[in-house]
Design a protein around this motif. Structure first.
Motif, mmCIF file in Angstrom:
data_model
loop_
_atom_site.group_PDB
_atom_site.id
_atom_site.type_symbol
_atom_site.label_atom_id
_atom_site.label_comp_id
_atom_site.label_asym_id
_atom_site.label_seq_id
_atom_site.Cartn_x
_atom_site.Cartn_y
_atom_site.Cartn_z
ATOM 1 N N GLU A 137 4.930 14.308 -4.207
ATOM 2 C CA GLU A 137 3.583 14.139 -3.654
ATOM 3 C C GLU A 137 2.887 12.903 -4.215
ATOM 4 O OE1 GLU A 137 1.957 15.805 -1.215
ATOM 5 O OE2 GLU A 137 3.892 16.763 -0.862
ATOM 6 N N LEU A 138 3.322 12.450 -5.393
ATOM 7 C CA LEU A 138 2.709 11.273 -6.022
ATOM 8 C C LEU A 138 3.286 9.957 -5.486
ATOM 9 C CD1 LEU A 138 2.522 12.467 -9.738
ATOM 10 C CD2 LEU A 138 0.586 12.012 -8.218
ATOM 11 N N VAL A 139 4.338 10.041 -4.686
ATOM 12 C CA VAL A 139 4.947 8.821 -4.130
ATOM 13 C C VAL A 139 4.118 8.382 -2.930
ATOM 14 C CG1 VAL A 139 7.038 7.766 -3.209
ATOM 15 C CG2 VAL A 139 7.219 9.557 -4.952
ATOM 16 N N LYS A 140 3.028 7.700 -3.222
ATOM 17 C CA LYS A 140 2.100 7.215 -2.201
ATOM 18 C C LYS A 140 1.969 5.692 -2.279
ATOM 19 C CE LYS A 140 1.135 11.379 -0.757
ATOM 20 N NZ LYS A 140 1.673 11.851 0.551
ATOM 21 N N TYR A 141 1.628 5.109 -1.153
ATOM 22 C CA TYR A 141 1.517 3.651 -1.040
ATOM 23 C C TYR A 141 0.702 3.045 -2.177
ATOM 24 C CZ TYR A 141 -0.248 -0.816 0.809
ATOM 25 O OH TYR A 141 -0.620 -2.130 0.964
ATOM 26 N N GLU A 142 -0.498 3.557 -2.383
ATOM 27 C CA GLU A 142 -1.393 2.976 -3.382
ATOM 28 C C GLU A 142 -0.796 3.044 -4.783
ATOM 29 O OE1 GLU A 142 -2.259 5.251 -1.181
ATOM 30 O OE2 GLU A 142 -3.678 4.227 0.152
ATOM 31 N N ARG A 143 -0.210 4.195 -5.116
ATOM 32 C CA ARG A 143 0.356 4.363 -6.454
ATOM 33 C C ARG A 143 1.579 3.477 -6.652
ATOM 34 N NH1 ARG A 143 -0.268 8.308 -10.405
ATOM 35 N NH2 ARG A 143 1.499 8.590 -11.831
ATOM 36 N N VAL A 144 2.451 3.429 -5.659
ATOM 37 C CA VAL A 144 3.645 2.590 -5.769
ATOM 38 C C VAL A 144 3.252 1.120 -5.922
ATOM 39 C CG1 VAL A 144 5.749 1.801 -4.611
ATOM 40 C CG2 VAL A 144 5.078 4.208 -4.477
ATOM 41 N N LEU A 145 2.306 0.662 -5.128
ATOM 42 C CA LEU A 145 1.848 -0.731 -5.216
ATOM 43 C C LEU A 145 1.247 -1.027 -6.586
ATOM 44 C CD1 LEU A 145 1.331 -3.494 -3.944
ATOM 45 C CD2 LEU A 145 -0.790 -2.558 -2.955
ATOM 46 N N THR A 195 8.305 1.413 1.241
ATOM 47 C CA THR A 195 8.566 0.074 1.791
ATOM 48 C C THR A 195 7.285 -0.714 2.055
ATOM 49 O OG1 THR A 195 10.668 0.806 2.745
ATOM 50 C CG2 THR A 195 9.676 -1.196 3.673
ATOM 51 N N PRO A 196 6.252 -0.123 2.663
ATOM 52 C CA PRO A 196 5.004 -0.877 2.848
ATOM 53 C C PRO A 196 4.407 -1.368 1.534
ATOM 54 C CG PRO A 196 5.017 1.057 4.249
ATOM 55 C CD PRO A 196 6.197 1.199 3.341
ATOM 56 N N ALA A 197 4.511 -0.580 0.477
ATOM 57 C CA ALA A 197 3.989 -0.995 -0.820
ATOM 58 C C ALA A 197 4.781 -2.173 -1.374
ATOM 59 C CB ALA A 197 4.030 0.177 -1.797
ATOM 60 N N ILE A 198 6.092 -2.126 -1.230
ATOM 61 C CA ILE A 198 6.936 -3.232 -1.693
ATOM 62 C C ILE A 198 6.618 -4.508 -0.917
ATOM 63 C CG2 ILE A 198 9.323 -4.072 -1.796
ATOM 64 C CD1 ILE A 198 10.156 -1.112 -2.223
ATOM 65 N N GLU A 199 6.481 -4.393 0.387
ATOM 66 C CA GLU A 199 6.183 -5.566 1.215
ATOM 67 C C GLU A 199 4.833 -6.175 0.866
ATOM 68 O OE1 GLU A 199 6.625 -3.964 5.124
ATOM 69 O OE2 GLU A 199 8.811 -4.251 5.174
ATOM 70 N N GLN A 200 3.845 -5.330 0.576
ATOM 71 C CA GLN A 200 2.535 -5.843 0.186
ATOM 72 C C GLN A 200 2.612 -6.561 -1.158
ATOM 73 O OE1 GLN A 200 -0.267 -6.139 1.847
ATOM 74 N NE2 GLN A 200 -1.253 -7.111 0.063
ATOM 75 N N ALA A 201 3.353 -5.999 -2.096
ATOM 76 C CA ALA A 201 3.514 -6.644 -3.401
ATOM 77 C C ALA A 201 4.200 -8.000 -3.254
ATOM 78 C CB ALA A 201 4.321 -5.742 -4.337
ATOM 79 N N GLN A 202 5.183 -8.069 -2.385
ATOM 80 C CA GLN A 202 5.859 -9.340 -2.133
ATOM 81 C C GLN A 202 4.896 -10.375 -1.575
ATOM 82 O OE1 GLN A 202 8.902 -7.853 0.484
ATOM 83 N NE2 GLN A 202 10.423 -7.597 -1.149
ATOM 84 N N LYS A 203 4.027 -9.947 -0.663
ATOM 85 C CA LYS A 203 3.024 -10.852 -0.094
ATOM 86 C C LYS A 203 2.087 -11.401 -1.165
ATOM 87 C CE LYS A 203 2.892 -8.677 4.492
ATOM 88 N NZ LYS A 203 2.064 -7.855 5.429
ATOM 89 N N GLU A 204 1.853 -10.587 -2.191
ATOM 90 C CA GLU A 204 0.955 -10.992 -3.275
ATOM 91 C C GLU A 204 1.675 -11.776 -4.367
ATOM 92 O OE1 GLU A 204 -1.620 -7.892 -4.716
ATOM 93 O OE2 GLU A 204 -1.652 -6.893 -2.757
#
Length: 331
Positions: free
Chosen positions: A177-185, A228-237
């Motif tokens: 349940e803790l594997v969420k976009y915001e937390r992963v990013l 995956t969305p969190a990883i992609e956002q981190a890459q963009k940053e």
């Protein structure tokens, strides 16, 4: 010649193996070549441990770190004078729990005041802490209070494998349940920044949660919707991160040098990988506080306490890593 870092060592639960493995650590010649060790504990407990280990070490009790001799064969220490009489090895003891907390508290304060360069902690016992009415269940909670840092990052290192954890002591159901976009990013960013502070650079890999990282939703949607969305956002940053990589291969690839670190998505995922590779040399680092802390990753081993049968390999490795990383961490 560079000044060797001072590594503070809290003695740990007196009824466990901490005092014994600490004596063997101070007796390790190789460590004296790379750092200066300083002990926080009780002189009575130390002398009792020296009787058990039969090591030819002298005890130098000081009031301040700066009064230390830092000579091989000598244990420089602050004596808190909490434990002054016999106690039973291998048994839950509230007084020992209280003492172990006070050792850590003072060591943390010395680190916060820059009187030592890092701390390497010995094992403590949760039941003894409770019996001693200490309001913390473990090292992490104590260090949060001492440093003022909430949710400090835990990293395991063994050989060249470095593993961070998205969650720690929660059920597997709650961990998912803790594997969420915001937390992963957030963890990707903080973990990479923590690595850089240690002077380690390179690509972080995020482990997959589901078999084969979900196979595009065939075995679960956490990778598709959150990871995956969190990883992609981190890459963009601008963060050097890839994934998700299947958990059945990512740790092996990191050991081979393909990745500088791995973000494990739950407690046992990363623990199993590191400890299977080398149980004794898997060391825990807490490196998102104002000071660096390393630790053995084993317990008080009450069944070995007082017998001089416990291995000091993990404690020696914890001090070695503290000495390795402290110069970059404290820049």
């Amino acid at each position: 010649m560079k000044t060797k870092p001072i590594i503070g060592i809290p003695l740990g639960d007196p009824a466990g193996i901490g005092p014994e493995i600490t004596m063997h650590t101070f007796n390790d010649e190789g460590l004296h070549e790379i750092c200066r060790m300083f002990l926080i504990g009780d002189e009575y407990v130390v002398r009792r441990a020296l009787e058990i280990t039969k090591l030819p070490l002298k005890v130098n009790v000081v009031k301040k770190v700066e009064e230390s001799k830092f000579e091989p064969g000598t244990i420089d220490m602050i004596d808190l004078g909490i434990i002054k009489e016999p106690y039973e090895f291998g048994k839950v003891n509230g007084e020992c729990g209280k003492a172990s907390y006070e050792y850590i508290k003072l060591c943390g304060e010395l680190a916060m005041n820059k009187e030592i360069d890092a701390m390497a902690t010995t094992p403590i016992n949760k039941e003894s802490l409770r019996a001693g009415e200490i309001p913390y269940i473990g090292h992490t909670e104590m260090l949060e209070a001492i440093s003022g840092v909430k949710d400090p990052l835990t990293m395991f290192e063994v050989n060249d494998l470095r593993v961070f954890f998205l969650s720690r002591h929660v059920s597997l159901k709650d961990a998912i349940e803790l594997v969420k976009y915001e937390r992963v990013l957030d963890y990707i960013k903080r973990c990479i920044e923590a690595m850089n502070r240690l002077g380690v650079y390179g690509t972080m890999a995020v482990a997959g949660l589901n078999p084969h990282s979900g196979e595009h939703g065939l075995f679960g949607y956490e990778e598709v919707d959150e990871i995956t969305p969190a990883i992609e956002q981190a890459q963009k940053e601008g963060y050097d991160v890839v994934g998700p990589i299947g958990a059945d291969s990512v740790f092996h690839l990191a050991l081979c040098g393909k990745y500088a670190s791995v973000l494990s998505l739950y407690h046992d995922q990363g623990h199993i990988a590191t400890k299977t590779y080398d149980f004794e040399k898997t060391i825990s680092l807490t490196n998102s506080m104002p000071f660096l802390r390393t630790s053995v990753d084993h317990g008080t081993a009450y069944n070995h306490a007082g017998k001089n049968t416990a291995s000091a390999v993990s404690m020696i490795e914890a001090v070695r890593l503290a000495a390795k990383y402290a110069p970059n961490f404290n820049k």
